[in-house]
Write an enzyme that holds these catalytic residues in place. Structure first.
Site, PDB file in Angstrom:
ATOM      1  N   THR A 258       0.805  -1.219   0.000  1.00  0.00           N
ATOM      2  CA  THR A 258       0.000   0.000   0.000  1.00  0.00           C
ATOM      3  C   THR A 258       0.838   1.270   0.000  1.00  0.00           C
ATOM      4  O   THR A 258       0.295   2.356  -0.196  1.00  0.00           O
ATOM      5  CB  THR A 258      -0.941   0.021   1.209  1.00  0.00           C
ATOM      6  OG1 THR A 258      -0.197  -0.245   2.392  1.00  0.00           O
ATOM      7  CG2 THR A 258      -2.031  -1.042   1.060  1.00  0.00           C
TER       8      THR A 258
ATOM      9  N   GLU B 270     -17.788 -21.808 -17.707  1.00  0.00           N
ATOM     10  CA  GLU B 270     -17.680 -20.349 -17.588  1.00  0.00           C
ATOM     11  C   GLU B 270     -19.008 -19.667 -17.928  1.00  0.00           C
ATOM     12  O   GLU B 270     -19.366 -18.648 -17.322  1.00  0.00           O
ATOM     13  CB  GLU B 270     -16.568 -19.830 -18.504  1.00  0.00           C
ATOM     14  CG  GLU B 270     -15.181 -20.369 -18.185  1.00  0.00           C
ATOM     15  CD  GLU B 270     -14.766 -20.091 -16.748  1.00  0.00           C
ATOM     16  OE1 GLU B 270     -15.176 -19.052 -16.196  1.00  0.00           O
ATOM     17  OE2 GLU B 270     -14.040 -20.918 -16.165  1.00  0.00           O
TER      18      GLU B 270
END
Length: 667
Positions: free
Chosen positions: A232, A452
């Site tokens: 971060t 999928e």
């Protein structure tokens, strides 16, 4: 200004002198080694050159009677003789015929022996014994080498510092001082964490103008703890503080305090603060604080632990009796839950600054910062779309995407980076490289396509679910196919209907396989694993079970030396454990039935989407809308190459994984 310039020049001269000393020390060591080896081999060669051997007394008597001895030198009852001609003698190394000299230790030398020498015509002289420095040196050579090797290993253990005096400097701090002539990073180079920058700017302003705060009686925080998941930008934030503050900045890692010798960590803490006190006001930055700041008394070996002594020294230095110095400690960690409570109290680390994963605005700022150093095709680049398509990514991930996009563009010999490079880089970072060498059979392709398509249709037909962005059956990373969903807005908290929908979407692949082929495959293994994790968290952490109610089950002790599985404590009975397992299975079965019903009601849509995937291999949101409208997908240049460079594919499990990353039960 002149004084600052002089101090900088003096500092540079000092550093140059230290470097020269270190270089001279290394050079001297090399030359000493060369000299020792040369002396040793020269002595060996000289012995061989002398052709001198030691003979027995009986052999000496034979040579004496034969008149073969020409001359001799007697030194302390040792007879060093020289033959008139070369002799053949049996030596320990074999028979040699070039011996010209010999030596013999005589038991005594009296008048009778001297008369025999005179009778044999030997020219002899008596000499005093001289000091054989070469012999002494050769005898001491093994010890010298052993001691030298010991010093060498000692220096390597302490980091290779030069100078013989450094073997007694284990307790010295390894902190590096950030100087003004080093490359600077400022807050302009940091994006995505505005609140953290505001908190740290207050510290910097206090160091620059302390009187403004002191007039009002305000005290600067003694410590600031940067908390956030890896990547971060906590360390980058600290580097920006070093660039903005304009005061001495000491930087080191928590692991630098830990050494193999007992007491070194506490000594280094004291030495670090002694150095900092000499240059106040200043800032000390400790990266990965959890290396030394873990909770005390948690080890198996008792409380007398080296890490604990280091932590005690750090606690005293940060807020002890002598705390009148303007020293600000900034630390970074991604494990604040394991830190000792005494370290987190006001007076030590007064502020805990959260450096969290950026939102869409923050991601856009981070992309703008990192794309300044690359050549972009500004007409074809939409950084907002990239920022929107990377939910949950941190600064390190975005920097990696920009770098990968630049590498892909350079590989394709492009003059600038376009949107296709960014999309392909995003796929590569999140899922890995395309597995072009992996060839699927027709049956595998068909099964993957329906699998999928099952995920996608359940996502489309589930109310409140994230929109489907792209579906592909091109193998990439570990997955044979991928379904990608992108949230419309940033989400931080999630409702039970949304989580139930996520479970149904994850089970959609298995449901499609059972509906069309009436068989199970291993392709749903990862989906089931993620669904089980979510269901367990729903029951044991988030209180989303109707049977067990709003309760949490299980407690994590976070012991220092125990693994994750060992340290988790079960604070419920066997009956409750059975109820938890039954509730998890019940939640997953309900999700599977929900996905089966959706697919059964939209069976024609399932066939249509699977056929499109088999034909085009990758379809995006626009193509999906055409399928929903009953239209045919038309591609201008259908080719294997174009289909294999499909963009925007994200593993369907990444959104489920985000549940694990967010604290407090947030997805």
């Amino acid at each position: 200004m002149e004084q600052n310039k002089k101090s900088k020049d003096n500092k540079k001269k000092k550093e140059k002198l230290e470097f020269q000393w270190k270089k001279a020390g290394k050079t001297s060591f090399i030359w000493i080694t060369i000299i020792l080896v040369t002396v040793y081999f020269s002595s060996v060669l000289s012995e061989n050159r002398n052709n001198e051997v030691e003979v027995e007394y009986t052999e000496y008597k034979n040579y004496l009677s034969e008149g073969a001895i020409k001359s001799a030198i007697i030194i302390n009852k040792t007879f060093y003789g020289e033959f008139k001609t070369k002799q053949t003698i049996d030596t320990p190394l074999g028979i040699r015929d070039d011996i010209t000299k010999f030596r013999l230790s005589m038991p005594f030398i009296d008048r009778e022996i001297i008369e025999t020498w005179d009778a044999a015509g030997i020219l002899y002289t008596f000499q005093e014994k001289s000091i054989d420095w070469t012999g002494y040196f050769l005898n001491m050579l093994p010890w010298i080498i052993l001691i030298g090797f010991w010093f060498f290993m000692l220096r390597r253990m302490q980091g290779g510092a030069g100078g013989m005096g450094n073997i007694f400097k284990f307790g010295k701090s390894k902190a590096s001082l950030w100087t003004s002539d080093q490359p600077r990073v400022t807050f302009k180079d940091v994006a995505g964490c505005d609140e953290a920058k505001e908190e740290l700017m207050e510290v910097i302003e206090y160091l620059k103008s302390p009187k403004r705060f002191q007039k009002l009686g305000a005290k600067v925080p003694k410590g600031a703890l940067l908390v956030g998941q890896p990547g971060t930008g906590k360390t980058l934030m600290a580097r920006a503080v070093a660039g903005e503050a304009g005061v001495p900045f000491y930087s080191l890692s928590g692991a630098d305090f830990v050494e193999m010798f007992v007491g070194v960590g506490a000594s280094r803490v004291r030495d670090l603060f002694e150095q900092a006190k000499k240059s106040t006001p200043c800032i000390i930055f400790i990266d990965e604080l959890d290396a030394v700041g873990r909770q005390r008394g948690a080890g198996i070996g008792g409380g007398h632990d080296e890490r604990e002594q280091t932590l005690n020294a750090l606690l005293v230095e940060m807020d002890g009796f002598d705390n009148n110095y303007n020293i600000i400690v900034i630390a970074a960690t991604n494990r604040p839950d394991v830190l000792d409570t005494a370290l987190l109290r006001p007076g030590r680390f007064d502020r805990q600054i959260i450096v969290d994963a950026p939102d869409i605005k923050g991601r856009l700022g981070i992309l703008q910062v990192h794309t300044k150093k690359v050549v972009l095709n500004k007409r074809k680049i939409d950084l907002k779309a990239i920022a929107k398509g990377t939910p949950g990514m941190v600064g390190a991930d975005l920097a990696n995407i920009v770098n990968e996009a630049a590498l892909l563009a350079a590989r394709a010999k492009k003059k600038s980076i376009d949107m296709d490079d960014f999309e392909e880089a995003k796929d590569k970072v999140m899922m890995g490289v395309q597995r072009r060498s992996m060839v699927l059979t027709d049956d595998e392709k068909e099964t993957t396509a329906y699998h999928e398509a099952g995920h996608a249709i359940v996502a489309i037909k589930t109310e409140g679910a994230d929109p489907v962005h792209k579906v592909t059956i091109i193998p990439r990373g570990r997955a044979l196919g991928v379904t990608m969903q992108l949230p419309m807005d940033e989400k931080h908290g999630y409702s039970k209907p949304y989580v139930d929908g996520r479970l149904a979407i994850l089970m959609g692949g298995r449901a499609a396989e059972m509906l069309i082929f009436d068989k199970m495959t291993t392709g749903a293994g990862n989906d089931i694993e993620q669904a089980t994790k979510i269901a367990r968290k729903m029951v044991t952490e988030w209180g989303m079970s109707d049977t067990l109610g709003p309760m949490t089950f299980g407690k994590n002790n976070d012991e220092v030396f125990l693994g994750r599985d060992i340290q988790s404590q079960r604070d419920y009975s066997e009956v409750t454990a059975r109820m938890i397992d039954e509730e998890i299975a019940k939640i997953i079965r309900i999700a599977q039935k929900k996905s089966e019903k959706i697919l059964y009601d939209n069976k024609e849509l399932l066939h249509s989407m699977a056929s499109s995937l088999l034909k085009h291999e990758t379809i995006d949101s626009k193509d999906i809308q055409k399928i929903l409208d009953g239209k045919t997908i038309v591609r201008r240049k259908p080719s294997l190459k174009s289909s294999k460079s499909a963009n925007g594919k994200i593993n369907k499990t990444s959104l489920a994984d985000s549940i694990e990353k967010k604290p407090n039960g947030k997805l």
